[in-house]
Design an enzyme around this catalytic site. Structure first.
Site, PDB file in Angstrom:
ATOM      1  N   LYS A  14      11.637  75.230  -9.235  1.00  0.00           N
ATOM      2  CA  LYS A  14      10.439  74.401  -9.014  1.00  0.00           C
ATOM      3  C   LYS A  14       9.192  75.276  -8.881  1.00  0.00           C
ATOM      4  O   LYS A  14       8.180  75.018  -9.527  1.00  0.00           O
ATOM      5  CB  LYS A  14      10.587  73.545  -7.740  1.00  0.00           C
ATOM      6  CG  LYS A  14      11.766  72.595  -7.756  1.00  0.00           C
ATOM      7  CD  LYS A  14      11.756  71.656  -6.551  1.00  0.00           C
ATOM      8  CE  LYS A  14      11.910  72.325  -5.205  1.00  0.00           C
ATOM      9  NZ  LYS A  14      13.221  72.969  -4.986  1.00  0.00           N
ATOM     10  N   ARG A  90      11.066  65.680   0.621  1.00  0.00           N
ATOM     11  CA  ARG A  90      12.456  66.120   0.669  1.00  0.00           C
ATOM     12  C   ARG A  90      13.348  65.098   1.346  1.00  0.00           C
ATOM     13  O   ARG A  90      14.555  65.311   1.449  1.00  0.00           O
ATOM     14  CB  ARG A  90      12.540  67.433   1.438  1.00  0.00           C
ATOM     15  CG  ARG A  90      12.570  68.675   0.551  1.00  0.00           C
ATOM     16  CD  ARG A  90      12.656  69.865   1.485  1.00  0.00           C
ATOM     17  NE  ARG A  90      13.222  71.037   0.913  1.00  0.00           N
ATOM     18  CZ  ARG A  90      12.511  72.048   0.439  1.00  0.00           C
ATOM     19  NH1 ARG A  90      11.207  71.965   0.359  1.00  0.00           N
ATOM     20  NH2 ARG A  90      13.106  73.132   0.005  1.00  0.00           N
ATOM     21  N   ARG A 129      17.899  86.316  -5.436  1.00  0.00           N
ATOM     22  CA  ARG A 129      16.456  86.066  -5.558  1.00  0.00           C
ATOM     23  C   ARG A 129      15.623  86.962  -4.643  1.00  0.00           C
ATOM     24  O   ARG A 129      15.897  87.075  -3.457  1.00  0.00           O
ATOM     25  CB  ARG A 129      16.185  84.599  -5.222  1.00  0.00           C
ATOM     26  CG  ARG A 129      14.720  84.223  -5.284  1.00  0.00           C
ATOM     27  CD  ARG A 129      14.554  82.740  -5.325  1.00  0.00           C
ATOM     28  NE  ARG A 129      14.534  82.142  -4.009  1.00  0.00           N
ATOM     29  CZ  ARG A 129      14.189  80.873  -3.784  1.00  0.00           C
ATOM     30  NH1 ARG A 129      13.888  80.082  -4.793  1.00  0.00           N
ATOM     31  NH2 ARG A 129      14.181  80.390  -2.567  1.00  0.00           N
ATOM     32  N   ARG A 161      14.116  86.483   1.170  1.00  0.00           N
ATOM     33  CA  ARG A 161      13.818  85.510   2.221  1.00  0.00           C
ATOM     34  C   ARG A 161      15.009  85.384   3.169  1.00  0.00           C
ATOM     35  O   ARG A 161      16.150  85.427   2.741  1.00  0.00           O
ATOM     36  CB  ARG A 161      13.536  84.144   1.588  1.00  0.00           C
ATOM     37  CG  ARG A 161      12.084  83.977   1.198  1.00  0.00           C
ATOM     38  CD  ARG A 161      11.851  82.755   0.358  1.00  0.00           C
ATOM     39  NE  ARG A 161      12.472  81.534   0.861  1.00  0.00           N
ATOM     40  CZ  ARG A 161      12.331  80.343   0.282  1.00  0.00           C
ATOM     41  NH1 ARG A 161      11.595  80.229  -0.819  1.00  0.00           N
ATOM     42  NH2 ARG A 161      12.918  79.276   0.773  1.00  0.00           N
ATOM     43  N   ARG A 172      21.587  75.008   3.013  1.00  0.00           N
ATOM     44  CA  ARG A 172      20.440  74.382   2.319  1.00  0.00           C
ATOM     45  C   ARG A 172      20.928  73.446   1.226  1.00  0.00           C
ATOM     46  O   ARG A 172      20.341  72.386   0.992  1.00  0.00           O
ATOM     47  CB  ARG A 172      19.527  75.464   1.737  1.00  0.00           C
ATOM     48  CG  ARG A 172      18.688  76.144   2.807  1.00  0.00           C
ATOM     49  CD  ARG A 172      18.105  77.427   2.316  1.00  0.00           C
ATOM     50  NE  ARG A 172      17.057  77.241   1.344  1.00  0.00           N
ATOM     51  CZ  ARG A 172      16.666  78.170   0.488  1.00  0.00           C
ATOM     52  NH1 ARG A 172      17.276  79.343   0.462  1.00  0.00           N
ATOM     53  NH2 ARG A 172      15.684  77.945  -0.343  1.00  0.00           N
TER      54      ARG A 172
HETATM   55  P1  AMP Z   1      11.204  76.056   0.026  1.00  0.00           P
HETATM   56  O1  AMP Z   1      10.320  77.241  -0.057  1.00  0.00           O
HETATM   57  O2  AMP Z   1      10.635  74.848  -0.676  1.00  0.00           O
HETATM   58  O3  AMP Z   1      12.626  76.335  -0.376  1.00  0.00           O
HETATM   59  O4  AMP Z   1      11.262  75.631   1.575  1.00  0.00           O
HETATM   60  C1  AMP Z   1      11.800  76.509   2.539  1.00  0.00           C
HETATM   61  C2  AMP Z   1      12.126  75.757   3.824  1.00  0.00           C
HETATM   62  O5  AMP Z   1      10.930  75.165   4.351  1.00  0.00           O
HETATM   63  C3  AMP Z   1      13.094  74.607   3.672  1.00  0.00           C
HETATM   64  O6  AMP Z   1      14.445  75.031   3.675  1.00  0.00           O
HETATM   65  C4  AMP Z   1      12.736  73.766   4.902  1.00  0.00           C
HETATM   66  O7  AMP Z   1      13.261  74.347   6.080  1.00  0.00           O
HETATM   67  C5  AMP Z   1      11.220  73.914   4.959  1.00  0.00           C
HETATM   68  N1  AMP Z   1      10.531  72.840   4.178  1.00  0.00           N
HETATM   69  C6  AMP Z   1       9.732  72.999   3.085  1.00  0.00           C
HETATM   70  N2  AMP Z   1       9.279  71.816   2.640  1.00  0.00           N
HETATM   71  C7  AMP Z   1       9.814  70.876   3.468  1.00  0.00           C
HETATM   72  C8  AMP Z   1       9.745  69.456   3.540  1.00  0.00           C
HETATM   73  N3  AMP Z   1       9.051  68.754   2.642  1.00  0.00           N
HETATM   74  N4  AMP Z   1      10.426  68.838   4.532  1.00  0.00           N
HETATM   75  C9  AMP Z   1      11.137  69.529   5.442  1.00  0.00           C
HETATM   76  N5  AMP Z   1      11.253  70.858   5.434  1.00  0.00           N
HETATM   77  C10 AMP Z   1      10.597  71.542   4.458  1.00  0.00           C
END
Ligand code: AMP
Length: 219
Positions: A14, A90, A129, A161, A172
């Site tokens: 994404k 999400r 990654r 990360r 996740r």
């Molecule tokens: P990402 O970088 O999109 O993979 O997001 C990393 C982490 O941020 C996720 O595993 C969640 O813990 C948190 N996070 C990001 N966006 C959301 C969302 N829309 N709702 C809840 N948690 C989020």
């Protein structure tokens, strides 16, 4: 103007695809993950609250995420700036809150675009990654990161990360299946879902996305 949601599991591409699209469509990428990581870096109250969930691969609670929703999109709407949401919504309550907000603004979502990738491939990608500390771009090193590798976009330092570690990855994916996958059906029923095959090289996936976006309504 386009208002796009990107759906897909963690590691589906994404962020990478949003980065490509933002140049082509003069759109901004709004990554809630990046936004939260920035809050953690700044040691803000929001960052402190979000961190405890993120480190475990859990979702940050809906009330927090919905609370920052208008902060996320309002300013782009007032500037008539197209935007791509990477990582939001999400959960169903987040999706409902977003559509409600758009309705209040009297505008429509262009589409929810699902980047479809098999789960085994997601695990493979996430565990290899690396992310740029400076610009957030990611790169995969399935055979291990070469010692002096830096970000191909900006030359920044690469790091892994905390939530890209094996157990957290599995959690996740579980969280994705339970909370986020139902959104596919939700947007499908509203006639807003588009799918693109996300298994392959980033260029051909970008071409598949471009083909879909060609035919989307603009407002
Ligand atoms: P990402 O970088 O999109 O993979 O997001 C990393 C982490 O941020 C996720 O595993 C969640 O813990 C948190 N996070 C990001 N966006 C959301 C969302 N829309 N709702 C809840 N948690 C989020």
């Amino acid at each position: 103007m386009i208002r796009l949601i990107l759906l897909g599991g963690p590691g589906s591409g994404k962020g990478t695809q949003a980065d490509r699209m933002k140049e082509r469509y003069k759109a901004v990428k709004i990554s809630t993950g990046d936004l939260l990581r920035e809050e953690i870096r700044r040691e803000s109250e929001l960052g402190r609250r979000a961190r405890q969930f993120m480190d475990k691969g859990e979702l940050v609670p809906d009330d927090i995420m919905i609370g920052i929703l208008d902060k996320i999109t309002q300013k782009f709407e007032s500037r008539k700036q197209s935007y791509i949401l990477d990582g939001f919504p999400r959960t169903l309550p987040q999706a409902e809150a977003l559509l409600e907000m758009l309705k209040k603004q009297e505008v429509a979502l262009s589409s929810a675009l699902l980047i479809d990738v098999p789960e085994s491939e997601l695990v493979r990608r996430l565990s290899s990654r690396w992310t740029c500390k400076n610009c957030g771009a990611t790169v995969g090193y399935p055979d291990g990161k070469p010692r002096h590798a830096v970000c191909g976009q900006c030359g920044g330092e690469l790091y892994q990360r905390d939530d890209d570690k094996k157990e957290t990855i599995l959690n996740r994916l579980k969280v994705y299946r339970k909370n986020t996958e139902p959104l596919i059906r939700y947007f499908e029923e509203k006639g807003l879902l588009k799918r693109v095959n996300g298994f392959g090289d980033p260029d051909s996936i970008a071409a598949g996305i471009a083909e879909i976006l060609e035919h989307l309504p603009r407002t």
